[in-house]
Design an enzyme around this catalytic site. Structure first.
Site, PDB file in Angstrom:
ATOM      1  N   GLN A 178       0.809  -1.228   0.000  1.00 64.86           N
ATOM      2  CA  GLN A 178       0.000   0.000   0.000  1.00 64.86           C
ATOM      3  C   GLN A 178       0.840   1.276   0.000  1.00 64.86           C
ATOM      4  OE1 GLN A 178      -3.124   0.503  -0.545  1.00 64.86           O
ATOM      5  NE2 GLN A 178      -3.806  -1.619  -0.493  1.00 64.86           N
ATOM      6  N   GLY A 199       1.947  -5.118  -8.403  1.00 65.13           N
ATOM      7  CA  GLY A 199       1.741  -4.286  -9.584  1.00 65.13           C
ATOM      8  C   GLY A 199       0.366  -3.663  -9.688  1.00 65.13           C
ATOM      9  N   THR A 236       8.250 -21.066 -15.221  1.00 64.41           N
ATOM     10  CA  THR A 236       8.599 -20.217 -16.360  1.00 64.41           C
ATOM     11  C   THR A 236       8.257 -18.764 -16.051  1.00 64.41           C
ATOM     12  OG1 THR A 236       8.180 -22.037 -17.889  1.00 64.41           O
ATOM     13  CG2 THR A 236       8.218 -19.819 -18.816  1.00 64.41           C
ATOM     14  N   CYS A 322      -9.653  -8.452   0.081  1.00 64.89           N
ATOM     15  CA  CYS A 322      -9.453  -9.888   0.298  1.00 64.89           C
ATOM     16  C   CYS A 322     -10.430 -10.454   1.317  1.00 64.89           C
ATOM     17  CB  CYS A 322      -8.023 -10.156   0.766  1.00 64.89           C
ATOM     18  SG  CYS A 322      -6.789  -9.720  -0.465  1.00 64.89           S
TER      19      CYS A 322
END
Length: 379
Positions: A178, A199, A236, A322
């Protein structure tokens, strides 16, 4: 539409989206492939890591690309716990951490770790003295967030870093999700050993992030496989995500340096106007981050106000995204010592540099209208 839920997620910057698309199209090869296409992809991955390190003023080998805040926090906390449990199983955190820290610590308790959950004061701030007193011979980790995602309270990270430096056998982790792009912190030589960034809180993309991992700090990996990211995070690499994160980071740091004063002023204006509305109790402390404003309307279910405003194209939230679907009282507001009437009716407005004074005035106007209508219905 007036979007005031930026602490949950931000709207992606078009330049960030463009960078993701370009890299996805032109550098689609696996960075681990030994052919030329793989080599070019790997070069871009290395360049992205160098650019992120330059922006954060750290070393290139201290950058680990992740999928965001939850992974970064879990990797930091569990990675330290599992790697260093032979030296001790005591961890220090606070009662107001994000669920990805709080629940990670709860899970470690079930595995035999001893967690100290430090209290906060009325402003939602941890005491540095409490942190220092909680340190024991078997303490291996301190995990304290920088800016609280519900309240906007700012933790004394710099001072805790100084305390951590006195105890070289323990590690200090900061959840910076934050604070990033709003309040700068220095990582190098700060006492901070691990630092989580995401991001999608800075107009980047969901599924992107960074864990800063100071040189010399060893983690037990949560993912095992192809040993990418120096064996810390196998799988990957999401090159397009990494490039887009670095682009978002660069852009938000430019805006932070030039527009933070405006954001502070907008935040202060919002506070002063809310303070004059009958029935509203402000929970966010006066000394806080410039983008989060938490307030309660005791006696009113927060979801009622959220849906009322949402029908008019104004979007705010309650608690952390959340845990916002769990409509019981806010763990964070309760930890500050507020009564149940307040902790069960908390609402959060979270700003970004894109928000305007006109939007705030429109929100305030519709909020007042909704309060009057709801009061008439209740009476």
């Amino acid at each position: 539409m007036i979007y005031l839920d930026n602490s949950a997620t931000t709207k992606p910057n078009p330049e960030v989206l463009k960078s993701f698309q370009q890299v996805s199209q032109s550098f689609f090869a696996n960075p681990s492939s030994i052919h030329q296409l793989g080599g070019e992809t790997e070069k871009l991955l290395i360049k992205s890591k160098q650019q992120a390190a330059d922006l954060l003023q750290v070393h290139e080998d201290e950058i680990v690309f992740t999928s965001g805040g939850t992974e970064g926090n879990n990797l930091a906390i569990k990675g330290i716990a599992f790697e260093h449990q032979g030296r001790g199983k005591h961890i220090i955190t606070s009662e107001i951490e994000h669920p990805s820290v709080y629940e990670a610590c709860k899970s470690l308790e079930s595995l035999g770790f001893d967690i100290t959950y430090l209290p906060v004061n009325h402003n939602g701030v941890v005491s540095v003295e409490d942190v220092e007193r909680a340190i024991r011979k078997d303490t291996i980790l301190i995990s304290i967030m920088h800016v609280n995602n519900e309240l906007g309270s700012i933790q004394p990270i710099q001072e805790i870093g100084k305390v951590a430096k006195k105890h070289p056998k323990l590690f200090f982790h900061v959840d910076y999700v934050q604070g990033l792009g709003k309040l700068p912190i220095m990582l190098h030589n700060s006492g901070i050993d691990l630092c989580t960034m995401s991001g999608h809180k800075i107009h980047g993309l969901k599924g992107t992030g960074i864990l800063y991992l100071r040189r010399g700090v060893k983690l037990f990996p949560l993912f095992h496989g192809g040993e990418q990211e120096r064996k810390i995070r196998s799988g990957t690499e999401n090159l397009a995500g990494a490039v887009s994160f670095v682009k978002a980071l660069r852009l938000i740091m430019i805006r932070e340096s030039s527009e933070r004063t405006n954001l502070f002023q907008l935040h202060q204006y919002l506070r002063s106007e809310l303070d004059m509305i009958d029935g509203i109790e402000i929970n966010t402390p006066k000394e806080s981050a410039p983008h989060i404003m938490n307030f309660s309307i005791p006696g009113l279910k927060p979801e009622v106000m959220i849906h009322t405003l949402g029908k008019q194209g104004i979007f705010i939230s309650t608690k952390s995204a959340c845990s916002s679907k769990d409509l019981d009282e806010s763990r964070i507001i309760k930890a500050c010592g507020f009564k149940e009437a307040r902790s069960k009716s908390a609402l959060r407005v979270s700003l970004t540099y894109d928000n305007t004074l006109e939007e705030i005035n429109e929100f305030l106007s519709k909020l007042k209208e909704a309060l009057k209508q709801l009061k008439d219905v209740m009476e």
